[in-house]
Structure formats: structure tokens, C-alpha cells
Design a protein around this motif. Structure first.
Motif, PDB file in Angstrom:
ATOM      1  N   ASP A 153      -4.555  79.622  42.351  1.00 26.09           N
ATOM      2  CA  ASP A 153      -5.735  78.828  42.683  1.00 26.09           C
ATOM      3  C   ASP A 153      -6.030  77.799  41.599  1.00 26.09           C
ATOM      4  N   PHE A 154      -5.676  76.556  41.876  1.00 22.51           N
ATOM      5  CA  PHE A 154      -5.981  75.454  40.972  1.00 22.51           C
ATOM      6  C   PHE A 154      -7.061  74.538  41.547  1.00 22.51           C
ATOM      7  N   GLY A 155      -7.710  74.937  42.648  1.00 17.20           N
ATOM      8  CA  GLY A 155      -8.657  74.051  43.297  1.00 17.20           C
ATOM      9  C   GLY A 155      -7.919  72.964  44.075  1.00 17.20           C
ATOM     10  N   GLY A 156      -8.591  71.857  44.325  1.00 17.59           N
ATOM     11  CA  GLY A 156      -7.955  70.774  45.064  1.00 17.59           C
ATOM     12  C   GLY A 156      -8.015  71.016  46.556  1.00 17.59           C
ATOM     13  N   PRO A 157      -7.348  70.156  47.328  1.00 16.12           N
ATOM     14  CA  PRO A 157      -7.377  70.260  48.796  1.00 16.12           C
ATOM     15  C   PRO A 157      -6.823  71.594  49.275  1.00 16.12           C
ATOM     16  N   ALA A 158      -7.471  72.158  50.278  1.00 14.06           N
ATOM     17  CA  ALA A 158      -7.008  73.421  50.852  1.00 14.06           C
ATOM     18  C   ALA A 158      -5.877  73.171  51.837  1.00 14.06           C
ATOM     19  N   HIS A 159      -4.948  74.115  51.882  1.00 18.53           N
ATOM     20  CA  HIS A 159      -3.831  74.037  52.822  1.00 18.53           C
ATOM     21  C   HIS A 159      -3.789  75.331  53.620  1.00 18.53           C
ATOM     22  N   THR A 160      -3.461  75.221  54.899  1.00 14.46           N
ATOM     23  CA  THR A 160      -3.329  76.411  55.722  1.00 14.46           C
ATOM     24  C   THR A 160      -2.011  77.107  55.390  1.00 14.46           C
ATOM     25  N   PRO A 161      -1.919  78.420  55.636  1.00 10.56           N
ATOM     26  CA  PRO A 161      -0.652  79.118  55.414  1.00 10.56           C
ATOM     27  C   PRO A 161       0.501  78.475  56.175  1.00 10.56           C
ATOM     28  N   GLU A 162       0.230  78.002  57.374  1.00  7.51           N
ATOM     29  CA  GLU A 162       1.264  77.358  58.183  1.00  7.51           C
ATOM     30  C   GLU A 162       1.793  76.099  57.499  1.00  7.51           C
ATOM     31  N   GLN A 163       0.880  75.307  56.909  1.00  7.93           N
ATOM     32  CA  GLN A 163       1.289  74.090  56.214  1.00  7.93           C
ATOM     33  C   GLN A 163       2.135  74.412  54.987  1.00  7.93           C
ATOM     34  N   ILE A 164       1.751  75.457  54.255  1.00  7.59           N
ATOM     35  CA  ILE A 164       2.506  75.832  53.067  1.00  7.59           C
ATOM     36  C   ILE A 164       3.880  76.363  53.442  1.00  7.59           C
ATOM     37  N   ASP A 178      -2.608  84.219  48.605  1.00  8.59           N
ATOM     38  CA  ASP A 178      -3.326  83.448  47.596  1.00  8.59           C
ATOM     39  C   ASP A 178      -3.619  84.343  46.406  1.00  8.59           C
ATOM     40  N   CYS A 179      -3.750  83.749  45.225  1.00 10.34           N
ATOM     41  CA  CYS A 179      -4.089  84.534  44.044  1.00 10.34           C
ATOM     42  C   CYS A 179      -4.756  83.662  42.990  1.00 10.34           C
ATOM     43  N   ASP A 180      -5.343  84.326  42.025  1.00  8.29           N
ATOM     44  CA  ASP A 180      -5.841  83.680  40.812  1.00  8.29           C
ATOM     45  C   ASP A 180      -5.167  84.413  39.665  1.00  8.29           C
ATOM     46  N   ALA A 181      -4.196  83.765  39.029  1.00  6.49           N
ATOM     47  CA  ALA A 181      -3.387  84.429  38.005  1.00  6.49           C
ATOM     48  C   ALA A 181      -4.206  84.882  36.810  1.00  6.49           C
ATOM     49  N   ARG A 182      -5.427  84.372  36.646  1.00  7.36           N
ATOM     50  CA  ARG A 182      -6.283  84.786  35.537  1.00  7.36           C
ATOM     51  C   ARG A 182      -6.920  86.145  35.786  1.00  7.36           C
ATOM     52  N   SER A 183      -6.958  86.567  37.024  1.00  7.82           N
ATOM     53  CA  SER A 183      -7.641  87.802  37.406  1.00  7.82           C
ATOM     54  C   SER A 183      -6.673  88.975  37.454  1.00  7.82           C
ATOM     55  N   ARG A 184      -6.994  90.032  36.736  1.00  4.48           N
ATOM     56  CA  ARG A 184      -6.157  91.229  36.747  1.00  4.48           C
ATOM     57  C   ARG A 184      -6.062  91.816  38.146  1.00  4.48           C
ATOM     58  N   GLU A 185      -7.181  91.906  38.852  1.00  3.25           N
ATOM     59  CA  GLU A 185      -7.169  92.477  40.193  1.00  3.25           C
ATOM     60  C   GLU A 185      -6.353  91.630  41.153  1.00  3.25           C
ATOM     61  N   SER A 186      -6.484  90.314  41.055  1.00  2.00           N
ATOM     62  CA  SER A 186      -5.718  89.427  41.926  1.00  2.00           C
ATOM     63  C   SER A 186      -4.228  89.536  41.632  1.00  2.00           C
ATOM     64  N   SER A 187      -3.865  89.582  40.362  1.00  2.00           N
ATOM     65  CA  SER A 187      -2.454  89.716  39.990  1.00  2.00           C
ATOM     66  C   SER A 187      -1.894  91.058  40.438  1.00  2.00           C
ATOM     67  N   LYS A 188      -2.710  92.119  40.374  1.00  2.00           N
ATOM     68  CA  LYS A 188      -2.276  93.427  40.861  1.00  2.00           C
ATOM     69  C   LYS A 188      -1.992  93.375  42.355  1.00  2.00           C
ATOM     70  N   ARG A 189      -2.825  92.649  43.102  1.00  2.00           N
ATOM     71  CA  ARG A 189      -2.588  92.521  44.556  1.00  2.00           C
ATOM     72  C   ARG A 189      -1.266  91.822  44.831  1.00  2.00           C
ATOM     73  N   VAL A 190      -0.933  90.850  43.982  1.00  2.00           N
ATOM     74  CA  VAL A 190       0.349  90.158  44.136  1.00  2.00           C
ATOM     75  C   VAL A 190       1.501  91.142  43.989  1.00  2.00           C
ATOM     76  N   LEU A 191       1.454  91.963  42.948  1.00  2.00           N
ATOM     77  CA  LEU A 191       2.538  92.923  42.701  1.00  2.00           C
ATOM     78  C   LEU A 191       2.586  94.010  43.767  1.00  2.00           C
ATOM     79  N   ILE A 192       1.420  94.437  44.237  1.00  2.00           N
ATOM     80  CA  ILE A 192       1.383  95.435  45.315  1.00  2.00           C
ATOM     81  C   ILE A 192       2.008  94.862  46.576  1.00  2.00           C
ATOM     82  N   THR A 193       1.711  93.596  46.865  1.00  2.00           N
ATOM     83  CA  THR A 193       2.299  92.944  48.039  1.00  2.00           C
ATOM     84  C   THR A 193       3.813  92.890  47.930  1.00  2.00           C
ATOM     85  N   LEU A 194       4.315  92.600  46.733  1.00  2.00           N
ATOM     86  CA  LEU A 194       5.765  92.561  46.533  1.00  2.00           C
ATOM     87  C   LEU A 194       6.373  93.938  46.725  1.00  2.00           C
ATOM     88  N   VAL A 195       5.772  94.960  46.132  1.00  2.00           N
ATOM     89  CA  VAL A 195       6.302  96.326  46.259  1.00  2.00           C
ATOM     90  C   VAL A 195       6.300  96.764  47.723  1.00  2.00           C
TER      91      VAL A 195
END
Length: 211
Positions: A153-164, A178-195
């Protein structure tokens, strides 16, 4: 909105006391975080690691401006020149090792070694600079390494998942979050999604492996 770059300090969600590695741990699982220059790979490793991360960041100088394109990351003052390393204990015997890959093109030769023995990967994306993510996805696909895509999450214009997905030419079976790399909980969700993605791939391939 403030950008979630590697220069941001680890949030208050990060524990002050780091957990030592248990003597009974005997199964190391390797995850690599890749992506373009300045997308927040170091920040993600720092935010989620249970130990003080090993970082190979160096201060960026004016001499480097002739080599690296910093036009889209003007606030960046340091850069990873080898890799970042962090650790998460899944349980008493299983440890997740995190390696953050360098983003500049001149350090891409290190990626093949980082990919060796990797269980899976996270491709971190800045949606303002989609083109910077193509190389990471291409290399992972060439190596046959499973991965997910996380949009920092760097801000800026929003994009739909389909567009990305269309911009990345992403396979429909590859998870996109989506994630915020500064957030421990958000980063944990990223790793859980990968696992979870890796687990689903293993289950789907189990009948083939049994033949």
C-alpha cells in the motif's frame, strides 16, 4: 499517504523481545520475497521476523543515481545489496526462514542462488510501477517456484484485482492480495496466504506424485 518503503521504521506491532531459536527445531522452510526496486521487501521482512533481521542495506549515493532508476523512489536513502534475512517459528520443530532479494537489476544475478531450495515466494508489487514486477514473476515461473502476489500500500490511484491481474498477465490460480509491509499483522497474512497456496498445490499434486 506515506509510502511503505524499507526506510520506514518497524511498527509498534513488532515485539520488543525477540524469541530465541529452540534447540528442538530441525526443519527449516525457506521463503523468498522478491519484487522491484523500493517496493518494501526489507520492510516486510523486518516487520514480521521474530528475530532482529539480518540486513545488507547500504546508503545510496549520488554515484548510484547513474546506475539505478530512482525517479519513482525519491525518498529512498538505502538499498539492499545482497539479501535480507528473518525468521519465524511455526512450531517447536518447524522454522520459516525469510530471504528478501535485492531489487536493482545489477543485483539480479543473486536471485538464482536465493531461489535454490525455496518452498515458495512472495512477489511484492507497487501498483504505481507494475512493470517493475514482470522480471520477478518471469524468473519464478522459469524456476517453477510457486508464488503469490502482494500489492504493497503506497496510496495513489486504486486498481481492481482484475486490472492488476491483467497488467501482470497473472495466472488465475495465483493468489493476489493487498498488504501494508509496515504492519506485522498484514505481513503475517501475506505469509499465511502463501503457505495455504503451497498446501493446496501439494494436495492437488499428491495423486500425481503417488503414481
Amino acid at each position: 499517504m506515506d509510502s511503505a518503503t524499507s526506510e520506514d521504521s518497524v511498527t509498534s506491532e513488532t515485539p520488543d523481545t525477540r524469541t530465541p531459536l529452540g534447540a528442538s527445531a530441525d526443519n527449516g522452510l525457506k521463503i523468498v520475497v522478491v519484487g522491484g526496486f523500493g517496493v518494501g521487501k526489507t520492510t516486510l521482512v523486518r516487520s514480521v521476523s521474530e528475530i532482529r533481521p539480518l540486513s545488507t542495506e547500504e546508503t545510496m549515493t549520488r554515484a548510484g543515481e547513474a546506475v539505478d532508476d530512482i525517479s519513482e523512489v525519491r525518498g529512498k536513502s538505502a538499498t539492499t545489496v545482497a539479501f535480507d534475512f528473518g525468521r519465524i517459528s511455526l512450531d517447536t520443530r518447524n522454522i520459516l526462514y525469510l530471504f528478501g532479494a535485492p531489487g536493482q537489476e545489477r543485483f539480479w544475478f543473486l536471485w538464482d542462488r536465493l531461489f535454490a531450495g525455496t518452498l515458495g515466494a512472495v512477489v511484492l508489487v507497487d501498483t504505481r510501477r507494475i512493470d517493475d514486477s514482470w522480471y520477478a514473476i518471469d524468473r519464478l515461473e522459469r524456476h517453477g517456484t510457486p508464488f503469490i502476489v502482494a500489492c504493497n500500500d503506497f496510496g495513489g490511484p486504486a486498481h481492481t484485482p482484475e486490472q492488476i491481474r491483467e497488467a501482470l498477465d497473472l495466472d488465475p490460480h495465483v493468489p493476489l492480495i493487498d498488504c501494508d509491509a509496515r504492519s506485522r499483522e498484514s505481513s503475517k497474512r501475506v505469509l499465511i496466504t502463501l503457505v495455504e497456496h503451497l498446501k493446496s498445490l501439494y494436495v492437488s499434486r499428491a495423486p500425481e506424485l503417488a503414481l
